[in-house]
Motif scaffolding. Structure first.
Motif, PDB file in Angstrom:
ATOM      1  N   LYS A 137       0.847  -1.196   0.000  1.00 27.43           N
ATOM      2  CA  LYS A 137       0.000   0.000   0.000  1.00 27.43           C
ATOM      3  C   LYS A 137       0.883   1.247   0.000  1.00 27.43           C
ATOM      4  O   LYS A 137       1.666   1.459   0.920  1.00 27.43           O
ATOM      5  CB  LYS A 137      -0.915   0.008   1.216  1.00 27.43           C
ATOM      6  N   GLU A 138       0.724   2.044  -1.045  1.00 30.21           N
ATOM      7  CA  GLU A 138       1.568   3.233  -1.196  1.00 30.21           C
ATOM      8  C   GLU A 138       1.449   4.170  -0.002  1.00 30.21           C
ATOM      9  O   GLU A 138       2.450   4.708   0.473  1.00 30.21           O
ATOM     10  CB  GLU A 138       1.208   3.974  -2.483  1.00 30.21           C
ATOM     11  N   GLY A 139       0.246   4.363   0.508  1.00 33.49           N
ATOM     12  CA  GLY A 139       0.050   5.248   1.654  1.00 33.49           C
ATOM     13  C   GLY A 139       0.848   4.794   2.862  1.00 33.49           C
ATOM     14  O   GLY A 139       1.466   5.608   3.555  1.00 33.49           O
ATOM     15  N   ARG A 140       0.831   3.502   3.121  1.00 35.01           N
ATOM     16  CA  ARG A 140       1.585   2.940   4.251  1.00 35.01           C
ATOM     17  C   ARG A 140       3.100   3.116   4.032  1.00 35.01           C
ATOM     18  O   ARG A 140       3.840   3.462   4.934  1.00 35.01           O
ATOM     19  CB  ARG A 140       1.208   1.467   4.411  1.00 35.01           C
ATOM     20  N   ARG A 141       3.521   2.876   2.779  1.00 32.28           N
ATOM     21  CA  ARG A 141       4.940   3.034   2.430  1.00 32.28           C
ATOM     22  C   ARG A 141       5.398   4.457   2.714  1.00 32.28           C
ATOM     23  O   ARG A 141       6.436   4.683   3.352  1.00 32.28           O
ATOM     24  CB  ARG A 141       5.120   2.719   0.936  1.00 32.28           C
ATOM     25  N   LEU A 142       4.628   5.417   2.229  1.00 33.67           N
ATOM     26  CA  LEU A 142       5.013   6.818   2.412  1.00 33.67           C
ATOM     27  C   LEU A 142       4.929   7.246   3.873  1.00 33.67           C
ATOM     28  O   LEU A 142       5.755   8.031   4.346  1.00 33.67           O
ATOM     29  CB  LEU A 142       4.144   7.715   1.526  1.00 33.67           C
ATOM     30  N   GLN A 143       3.948   6.703   4.604  1.00 37.56           N
ATOM     31  CA  GLN A 143       3.837   7.000   6.032  1.00 37.56           C
ATOM     32  C   GLN A 143       5.091   6.523   6.780  1.00 37.56           C
ATOM     33  O   GLN A 143       5.653   7.264   7.594  1.00 37.56           O
ATOM     34  CB  GLN A 143       2.580   6.341   6.606  1.00 37.56           C
ATOM     35  N   LEU A 144       5.520   5.312   6.493  1.00 39.45           N
ATOM     36  CA  LEU A 144       6.731   4.789   7.135  1.00 39.45           C
ATOM     37  C   LEU A 144       7.959   5.618   6.759  1.00 39.45           C
ATOM     38  O   LEU A 144       8.803   5.927   7.604  1.00 39.45           O
ATOM     39  CB  LEU A 144       6.961   3.325   6.748  1.00 39.45           C
ATOM     40  N   PHE A 145       8.049   5.977   5.486  1.00 36.46           N
ATOM     41  CA  PHE A 145       9.199   6.767   5.043  1.00 36.46           C
ATOM     42  C   PHE A 145       9.219   8.132   5.727  1.00 36.46           C
ATOM     43  O   PHE A 145      10.274   8.595   6.168  1.00 36.46           O
ATOM     44  CB  PHE A 145       9.202   6.926   3.516  1.00 36.46           C
ATOM     45  N   GLU A 146       8.062   8.769   5.824  1.00 36.92           N
ATOM     46  CA  GLU A 146       7.992  10.077   6.484  1.00 36.92           C
ATOM     47  C   GLU A 146       8.401   9.983   7.956  1.00 36.92           C
ATOM     48  O   GLU A 146       9.099  10.855   8.473  1.00 36.92           O
ATOM     49  CB  GLU A 146       6.590  10.668   6.356  1.00 36.92           C
ATOM     50  N   LYS A 147       7.957   8.924   8.624  1.00 38.81           N
ATOM     51  CA  LYS A 147       8.350   8.729  10.025  1.00 38.81           C
ATOM     52  C   LYS A 147       9.856   8.513  10.129  1.00 38.81           C
ATOM     53  O   LYS A 147      10.515   9.068  11.008  1.00 38.81           O
ATOM     54  CB  LYS A 147       7.607   7.553  10.649  1.00 38.81           C
ATOM     55  N   LEU A 148      10.390   7.706   9.216  1.00 40.84           N
ATOM     56  CA  LEU A 148      11.833   7.458   9.222  1.00 40.84           C
ATOM     57  C   LEU A 148      12.590   8.744   8.935  1.00 40.84           C
ATOM     58  O   LEU A 148      13.592   9.053   9.591  1.00 40.84           O
ATOM     59  CB  LEU A 148      12.192   6.377   8.196  1.00 40.84           C
ATOM     60  N   GLU A 149      12.102   9.520   7.990  1.00 39.17           N
ATOM     61  CA  GLU A 149      12.759  10.778   7.636  1.00 39.17           C
ATOM     62  C   GLU A 149      12.726  11.761   8.806  1.00 39.17           C
ATOM     63  O   GLU A 149      13.653  12.539   9.004  1.00 39.17           O
ATOM     64  CB  GLU A 149      12.084  11.377   6.412  1.00 39.17           C
ATOM     65  N   ALA A 150      11.664  11.725   9.604  1.00 41.89           N
ATOM     66  CA  ALA A 150      11.577  12.590  10.785  1.00 41.89           C
ATOM     67  C   ALA A 150      12.664  12.238  11.805  1.00 41.89           C
ATOM     68  O   ALA A 150      13.085  13.089  12.589  1.00 41.89           O
ATOM     69  CB  ALA A 150      10.196  12.487  11.422  1.00 41.89           C
ATOM     70  N   ALA A 151      13.122  10.986  11.771  1.00 43.58           N
ATOM     71  CA  ALA A 151      14.183  10.539  12.685  1.00 43.58           C
ATOM     72  C   ALA A 151      15.544  10.497  11.981  1.00 43.58           C
ATOM     73  O   ALA A 151      16.471   9.845  12.456  1.00 43.58           O
ATOM     74  CB  ALA A 151      13.838   9.161  13.236  1.00 43.58           C
ATOM     75  N   LYS A 152      15.651  11.187  10.870  1.00 42.49           N
ATOM     76  CA  LYS A 152      16.865  11.138  10.033  1.00 42.49           C
ATOM     77  C   LYS A 152      18.138  11.483  10.815  1.00 42.49           C
ATOM     78  O   LYS A 152      19.149  10.793  10.695  1.00 42.49           O
ATOM     79  CB  LYS A 152      16.710  12.086   8.847  1.00 42.49           C
ATOM     80  N   THR A 153      18.089  12.531  11.606  1.00 42.71           N
ATOM     81  CA  THR A 153      19.285  12.948  12.357  1.00 42.71           C
ATOM     82  C   THR A 153      19.766  11.836  13.279  1.00 42.71           C
ATOM     83  O   THR A 153      20.956  11.499  13.292  1.00 42.71           O
ATOM     84  CB  THR A 153      18.985  14.233  13.157  1.00 42.71           C
TER      85      THR A 153
END
Length: 154
Positions: free
Chosen positions: A66-82
Motif C-alpha cells: 500500500k503506497e500510503g503505508r509506504r510513504l507513512q513509514l518513510f515520512e516517520k523514518l525521515e523525521a528521525a533522520k538525524t
C-alpha cells in the motif's frame, strides 16, 4: 565475459560466500545472520543487500504494497533522520521513489559503493562493505524501531 549460465553460477557463489562470512560475526556462535528479508517486526520494512554489475548497496527498504503505508513509514523514518544517520555514522541516500530492476517502486534509505558481482577480485572489499554497513544499518534501525511502530495505521 560470462555466458548467462556462468554469470548465474558466479552470482550464486558470491551470495554463498557472503552467507558463509556472516557465520563468523562476533556473537553469532556459528549461526548464520540473515539480513535479506530479515524480520524487522514491521510489515513492509526490510533490511537488504543489493549487488549488481555496478554497485553494492546496503538498504533499509520500505516495500509495503500500500503506497500510503509506504510513504507513512518513510515520512516517520525521515523525521528521525538525524538520529538514524548519527547512529549509522555517516550520511545516507534517502529515496522515496526508488525503482527496482523489476519496476517495483519502493522507498529506500541506503549506502553504496562501486562493485561488480561478476568480478571476483572485488569480492573481498564488497563483502567487507556489505557486512560492515549492514551491521550499522541494523543498529540504526533498532534505535528508531519503536518510534516507527508507534501510531501506525494498519
Amino acid at each position: 565475459m560470462f555466458n548467462k549460465e556462468e554469470a548465474k553460477e558466479v552470482r550464486i557463489e558470491f551470495w554463498q560466500k557472503l552467507n558463509n562470512k556472516t557465520r563468523r560475526l562476533p556473537g553469532q556462535k556459528g549461526r548464520k545472520k540473515f539480513w535479506i528479508f530479515d524480520n524487522t517486526g514491521i510489515k513492509g520494512l526490510d533490511l537488504r543487500f543489493d549487488v549488481d554489475r555496478e554497485k553494492a548497496r546496503v538498504a533499509l527498504e520500505i516495500n509495503h504494497t500500500k503506497e500510503g503505508r509506504r510513504l507513512q513509514l518513510f515520512e516517520k523514518l525521515e523525521a528521525a533522520k538525524t538520529l538514524f544517520e548519527a547512529e549509522f555514522g555517516e550520511p545516507l541516500i534517502w529515496d522515496f521513489t526508488y525503482e527496482k530492476p523489476t519496476g517495483e517502486m519502493v522507498c529506500r534509505v541506503y549506502t553504496e559503493c562501486p562493485g561488480d558481482i561478476l568480478n571476483k577480485d572485488l569480492w573481498p572489499d564488497m563483502t567487507y562493505f556489505l557486512i560492515d554497513k549492514m551491521m550499522k544499518m541494523e543498529q540504526a534501525f533498532l534505535e528508531v524501531k519503536d518510534y516507527l511502530q508507534s501510531n501506525l495505521n494498519e
